[in-house]
Write an enzyme that holds these catalytic residues in place. Structure first.
Site, PDB file in Angstrom:
ATOM      1  N   CYS A 123       0.841  -1.168   0.121  1.00 33.12           N
ATOM      2  CA  CYS A 123      -0.069   0.095   0.083  1.00 33.12           C
ATOM      3  C   CYS A 123       0.783   1.149  -0.037  1.00 33.12           C
ATOM      4  CB  CYS A 123      -0.891  -0.252   1.127  1.00 33.12           C
ATOM      5  SG  CYS A 123      -1.958  -1.451   1.417  1.00 33.12           S
ATOM      6  N   HIS A 264      -3.644   6.712   2.467  1.00 34.77           N
ATOM      7  CA  HIS A 264      -3.941   5.205   1.742  1.00 34.77           C
ATOM      8  C   HIS A 264      -5.324   4.994   2.253  1.00 34.77           C
ATOM      9  CE1 HIS A 264      -4.369   1.121   0.944  1.00 34.77           C
ATOM     10  NE2 HIS A 264      -3.940   0.615   2.071  1.00 34.77           N
ATOM     11  N   ASN A 294     -10.180  -0.711  -0.406  1.00 37.19           N
ATOM     12  CA  ASN A 294      -8.595  -0.776  -0.328  1.00 37.19           C
ATOM     13  C   ASN A 294      -8.097  -1.304  -1.650  1.00 37.19           C
ATOM     14  OD1 ASN A 294      -5.857  -0.921   0.069  1.00 37.19           O
ATOM     15  ND2 ASN A 294      -6.265  -1.991   2.230  1.00 37.19           N
TER      16      ASN A 294
HETATM   17  O1  UT7 Z   1      -4.005  -1.524   3.846  1.00 33.85           O
HETATM   18  C1  UT7 Z   1      -3.682  -2.510   4.883  1.00 33.85           C
HETATM   19  C2  UT7 Z   1      -4.695  -3.849   4.752  1.00 33.85           C
HETATM   20  N1  UT7 Z   1      -6.017  -3.437   5.655  1.00 33.85           N
HETATM   21  C3  UT7 Z   1      -6.012  -4.319   6.719  1.00 33.85           C
HETATM   22  O2  UT7 Z   1      -5.324  -5.196   6.998  1.00 33.85           O
HETATM   23  C4  UT7 Z   1      -7.150  -3.952   7.406  1.00 33.85           C
HETATM   24  C5  UT7 Z   1      -7.117  -3.347   9.010  1.00 33.85           C
HETATM   25  N2  UT7 Z   1      -7.918  -3.728   9.637  1.00 33.85           N
HETATM   26  C6  UT7 Z   1      -9.259  -3.468   9.605  1.00 33.85           C
HETATM   27  O3  UT7 Z   1      -9.792  -2.621   8.883  1.00 33.85           O
HETATM   28  C7  UT7 Z   1     -10.178  -4.200  10.858  1.00 33.85           C
HETATM   29  O4  UT7 Z   1      -9.505  -4.607  11.660  1.00 33.85           O
HETATM   30  C8  UT7 Z   1     -11.184  -4.919  10.217  1.00 33.85           C
HETATM   31  C9  UT7 Z   1     -12.052  -4.186   9.396  1.00 33.85           C
HETATM   32  C10 UT7 Z   1     -10.611  -5.855   9.374  1.00 33.85           C
HETATM   33  C11 UT7 Z   1     -12.024  -5.591  11.166  1.00 33.85           C
HETATM   34  O5  UT7 Z   1     -12.554  -4.777  12.112  1.00 33.85           O
HETATM   35  P1  UT7 Z   1     -12.615  -4.814  13.580  1.00 33.85           P
HETATM   36  O6  UT7 Z   1     -13.496  -3.801  13.981  1.00 33.85           O
HETATM   37  O7  UT7 Z   1     -11.107  -5.081  13.851  1.00 33.85           O
HETATM   38  O8  UT7 Z   1     -13.335  -6.323  13.934  1.00 33.85           O
HETATM   39  P2  UT7 Z   1     -12.723  -7.575  14.572  1.00 33.85           P
HETATM   40  O9  UT7 Z   1     -11.767  -8.138  13.715  1.00 33.85           O
HETATM   41  O10 UT7 Z   1     -12.377  -7.040  16.140  1.00 33.85           O
HETATM   42  O11 UT7 Z   1     -14.009  -8.391  14.820  1.00 33.85           O
HETATM   43  C12 UT7 Z   1     -15.155  -8.185  15.319  1.00 33.85           C
HETATM   44  C13 UT7 Z   1     -16.288  -9.090  15.371  1.00 33.85           C
HETATM   45  C14 UT7 Z   1     -15.643 -10.460  15.285  1.00 33.85           C
HETATM   46  O12 UT7 Z   1     -16.960 -11.176  15.868  1.00 33.85           O
HETATM   47  P3  UT7 Z   1     -16.688 -11.720  17.462  1.00 33.85           P
HETATM   48  O13 UT7 Z   1     -15.368 -12.546  17.660  1.00 33.85           O
HETATM   49  O14 UT7 Z   1     -16.680 -10.389  18.379  1.00 33.85           O
HETATM   50  O15 UT7 Z   1     -17.805 -12.326  17.555  1.00 33.85           O
HETATM   51  C15 UT7 Z   1     -15.579 -10.935  13.943  1.00 33.85           C
HETATM   52  O16 UT7 Z   1     -15.711 -12.479  13.691  1.00 33.85           O
HETATM   53  O17 UT7 Z   1     -16.918  -8.923  13.906  1.00 33.85           O
HETATM   54  C16 UT7 Z   1     -16.598 -10.168  13.178  1.00 33.85           C
HETATM   55  N3  UT7 Z   1     -16.371 -10.096  11.871  1.00 33.85           N
HETATM   56  C17 UT7 Z   1     -17.502  -9.936  11.006  1.00 33.85           C
HETATM   57  N4  UT7 Z   1     -18.703  -9.879  10.909  1.00 33.85           N
HETATM   58  C18 UT7 Z   1     -19.630  -9.452   9.928  1.00 33.85           C
HETATM   59  C19 UT7 Z   1     -15.221 -10.048  11.175  1.00 33.85           C
HETATM   60  N5  UT7 Z   1     -15.489  -9.675   9.979  1.00 33.85           N
HETATM   61  C20 UT7 Z   1     -16.880  -9.726   9.515  1.00 33.85           C
HETATM   62  C21 UT7 Z   1     -17.550  -9.314   8.522  1.00 33.85           C
HETATM   63  N6  UT7 Z   1     -19.191  -9.248   8.762  1.00 33.85           N
HETATM   64  N7  UT7 Z   1     -17.157  -9.241   7.499  1.00 33.85           N
END
Ligand code: UT7
Length: 337
Positions: A123, A264, A294
């Protein structure tokens, strides 16, 4: 820290004289994704800011997107492709293992005079590209160059993994950099950083020399992008804040002097949190992730192009481009547009 503002000015400045972007026509909205994996428009919108992403068809490749964006940038700069001296394509989804994607762009543009290469910094690739080309232009070695960020990330997306497939999209953005000697406009400062210790936070492991295509994979998922979302999230905010602070200090400017910060586009919440920590008003932060997702190396030049086209950045404004991504890598450019 050394302050380049106190160093003698370079003889030449690298000025952006043209910019363009291109995204495939086909789109994939959150509701459609919700029919493929266990997610919802509401979850994706509130957690990332993404509503839709552009997706290449089977016949659309990275070099195709890159070439279309490049044509628009060259037209705006009124630069004949035959006069282009260097083409850099920043990408992590190249046309093939070799030759470089840039070779295909050169061929398509008939830019026969140029030397060309690809740049792999995920990125941060476009911001790294500007930093590198800036050196060639300021030293007088080059009069112009085409810098492109282009990706087809949906071709390495695991469409069964809801934690990653919601994030990514395809597209390309390009700028023409040209040599100017009046010193009023151009790139003022660039910085690049990396931390290879954290490579596992974001990767796509196959196919390279560690996992060649000729050998069966221990885990078939290695052909897809794998992310540790939380780790990336925290690192991204920290590094964006540090890097913008570094830029302000190095250029002896304050946030009041900055016209726009273009980050980004990895997650609207990351950009908003970083802006809040920096104390930047929201109207000085450009966010267009809702329509693209992204797009890795393509995201900064696409956002830059849209920012100018929608009238949010004008000639003479100071803009900070800042990026963070796999490697880990991060960096920024401060530009008088
Ligand atoms: O450019 C660099 C590349 N970009 C990245 O690597 C992304 C950077 N990270 C992020 O943008 C965020 O961490 C994410 C959008 C990937 C995830 O958001 P978050 O607020 O950090 O969510 P989380 O991983 O803490 O997950 C929260 C909950 C989990 O469920 P439980 O364990 O609380 O029951 C996940 O299983 O959300 C669940 N979850 C989803 N639910 C619905 C994870 N993905 C999804 C989804 N839809 N697509």
């Amino acid at each position: 820290m050394d302050n380049p503002a106190k160093a003698p000015s370079p003889c030449y400045r690298a000025v952006i004289t043209g910019h363009g972007s291109f995204a495939p026509e086909k789109t994939l909205a959150n509701d459609e994704l919700a029919r493929m994996v266990d997610t919802s428009d509401e979850w994706i919108t509130t957690r990332t800011g993404i509503k839709v992403r552009h997706v290449t068809t089977e016949n659309e490749s990275t070099a195709f997107l890159a070439t279309e964006a490049a044509k628009r940038a060259l037209a705006e700069a009124r630069l004949d492709p035959a006069q282009v001296e260097l083409i850099v394509v920043a990408t992590i989804t190249p046309e093939m293992v070799f030759p470089s994607t840039a070779s295909f762009v050169q061929r398509a543009l008939k830019a026969n005079r140029a030397w060309v290469f690809d740049l792999s910094a995920a990125c941060s690739g476009f911001v790294y590209g500007l930093s590198i080309v800036q050196q060639f232009i300021e030293s007088g070695r080059l009069k112009n160059a085409l810098i492109i960020g282009a990706e087809t990330l949906t071709k390495i997306t695991d469409w069964t993994d809801r934690t990653s497939c919601i994030l990514f999209g395809d597209g390309a953005g390009a700028v023409v950099l040209q040599r100017a000697d009046d010193g009023r406009r151009g790139i003022l400062y660039s910085t690049m950083h990396s931390d290879g210790e954290r490579w596992e936070a974001l990767n796509c492991q196959a196919y390279g020399s560690r996992h060649p295509a000729s050998r069966e994979l221990d885990d078939p998922k290695k052909i897809y992008m794998q992310i540790k979302g939380r780790e990336v999230y925290q690192q991204a905010i920290r590094r964006i804040v540090e890097t913008v602070d570094e830029c302000l200090h190095a250029c002896d400017v304050t946030l009041d002097d900055i016209g726009m910060i273009i980050s980004h586009q990895m997650n609207a919440r990351i950009i908003e949190s970083a802006s809040k920590r920096l104390g930047v008003p929201q109207d000085k932060v450009f966010i267009n992730i809702a329509e693209y997702g992204n797009t890795s190396a393509a995201s900064v030049p696409i956002a830059f192009d849209e920012c100018v086209r929608t009238g949010r950045l004008e000639r003479g404004d100071i803009v900070v481009l800042v990026a963070f991504g796999a490697g880990l890598t991060w960096g920024a450019n401060v530009i008088v547009f």
